[in-house]
Design an enzyme around this catalytic site. Sequence first.
Site, mmCIF file in Angstrom:
data_model
loop_
_atom_site.group_PDB
_atom_site.id
_atom_site.type_symbol
_atom_site.label_atom_id
_atom_site.label_comp_id
_atom_site.label_asym_id
_atom_site.label_seq_id
_atom_site.Cartn_x
_atom_site.Cartn_y
_atom_site.Cartn_z
ATOM 1 N N LEU A 8 1.200 -20.206 2.702
ATOM 2 C CA LEU A 8 2.596 -20.631 2.715
ATOM 3 C C LEU A 8 3.234 -20.437 4.085
ATOM 4 O O LEU A 8 3.966 -21.306 4.571
ATOM 5 C CB LEU A 8 3.376 -19.843 1.655
ATOM 6 C CG LEU A 8 4.815 -20.271 1.415
ATOM 7 C CD1 LEU A 8 4.867 -21.651 0.790
ATOM 8 C CD2 LEU A 8 5.517 -19.252 0.522
ATOM 9 N N ASP A 57 1.229 -6.082 12.455
ATOM 10 C CA ASP A 57 0.829 -5.501 11.178
ATOM 11 C C ASP A 57 2.064 -4.848 10.589
ATOM 12 O O ASP A 57 2.532 -3.813 11.088
ATOM 13 C CB ASP A 57 -0.290 -4.476 11.399
ATOM 14 C CG ASP A 57 -0.757 -3.822 10.104
ATOM 15 O OD1 ASP A 57 -0.116 -4.023 9.053
ATOM 16 O OD2 ASP A 57 -1.772 -3.091 10.150
ATOM 17 N N ASN A 92 7.545 -13.157 5.331
ATOM 18 C CA ASN A 92 6.657 -13.854 4.404
ATOM 19 C C ASN A 92 5.426 -13.035 4.025
ATOM 20 O O ASN A 92 4.846 -13.253 2.972
ATOM 21 C CB ASN A 92 6.218 -15.182 5.052
ATOM 22 C CG ASN A 92 5.061 -15.819 4.333
ATOM 23 O OD1 ASN A 92 5.198 -16.354 3.239
ATOM 24 N ND2 ASN A 92 3.880 -15.758 4.945
ATOM 25 N N TYR A 151 3.063 -6.128 -8.112
ATOM 26 C CA TYR A 151 3.580 -7.254 -7.332
ATOM 27 C C TYR A 151 4.978 -7.658 -7.798
ATOM 28 O O TYR A 151 5.899 -7.825 -6.985
ATOM 29 C CB TYR A 151 2.626 -8.442 -7.450
ATOM 30 C CG TYR A 151 3.115 -9.676 -6.735
ATOM 31 C CD1 TYR A 151 2.987 -9.793 -5.354
ATOM 32 C CD2 TYR A 151 3.698 -10.723 -7.436
ATOM 33 C CE1 TYR A 151 3.435 -10.923 -4.689
ATOM 34 C CE2 TYR A 151 4.144 -11.861 -6.787
ATOM 35 C CZ TYR A 151 4.015 -11.954 -5.414
ATOM 36 O OH TYR A 151 4.472 -13.083 -4.765
ATOM 37 N N LYS A 196 8.682 -7.481 -5.739
ATOM 38 C CA LYS A 196 9.533 -8.633 -5.443
ATOM 39 C C LYS A 196 10.944 -8.449 -6.015
ATOM 40 O O LYS A 196 11.917 -8.980 -5.463
ATOM 41 C CB LYS A 196 8.895 -9.914 -5.977
ATOM 42 C CG LYS A 196 7.637 -10.306 -5.203
ATOM 43 C CD LYS A 196 7.914 -10.474 -3.705
ATOM 44 C CE LYS A 196 6.719 -10.980 -2.938
ATOM 45 N NZ LYS A 196 6.986 -11.201 -1.505
ATOM 46 N N THR A 209 -2.319 -21.898 -3.179
ATOM 47 C CA THR A 209 -2.870 -21.318 -1.952
ATOM 48 C C THR A 209 -3.989 -20.354 -2.339
ATOM 49 O O THR A 209 -4.247 -20.109 -3.526
ATOM 50 C CB THR A 209 -1.796 -20.544 -1.170
ATOM 51 O OG1 THR A 209 -1.374 -19.418 -1.958
ATOM 52 C CG2 THR A 209 -0.591 -21.423 -0.853
#
Length: 230
Positions: A13, A53, A80, A156, A160, A189
């Site tokens: 992305l 990083d 991102n 995850y 978010k 992706t």
Amino acid sequence: MTTTLITGGNRGLGHEIARRLIEAGHSVWIGARNRAGGQEAAARLGAHFLPLDVTDDASVDAAAATLRDQVGHLDILINNAGILGEVAAPEDMTADQLRVVYETNVFGLVRVTHAFLPLLRNGNNPSVINVTSGMGSFTLTQDPARVESQYTLAAYGSSKSAVTMLTTQYAKTIPDIRFNAVDPGQTATEFTGHVGQSIEEGAETAVRIATLGAATPTGTVTDRVGVLPW
């Protein structure tokens, strides 16, 4: 010319967002920890490569110093970079598994934002765009009609949720910089196993916000359709 930095911009992305913004006339810097991959992507796109990083303080500070010395400002920061981490049932998940995901998705975002704020304040219509996910939405993960409800991604998803809340808190307290979160949706992706909508569709929301200029809002959380429910 608008100077834009995209973390994790060497593939997926981030790479597509970079491509679209270069087409729109931005001078794009690709931040990546993989030097070979970052340099290759930058050369392919006509971008600049910045070793970065997001999990390492020294790396982030060095990246900010490089951009300060070479450009002197930053107009748009797109946070991102993100990882899925080890997928485990919530009852089996350990603190260490959670920590690994948060180190990139949450602490990395804070680390990069903090380091680049001085450069953003030197920019023109400065803007920070944080890539979030519907997987962090209470509403969407509980809606059987939505794809987000089909997955159990505690580490995850919760990371978010944190990204979205951090975005709104930055927006409330830093009025001279615009902060917005965008959800690309399930996009085909490597990150998703190539399942979902096209990568062009996934990049749309970030590209739209990044090209609004003086009309950029602040404190919004959106996807391709509109306001993302939380």
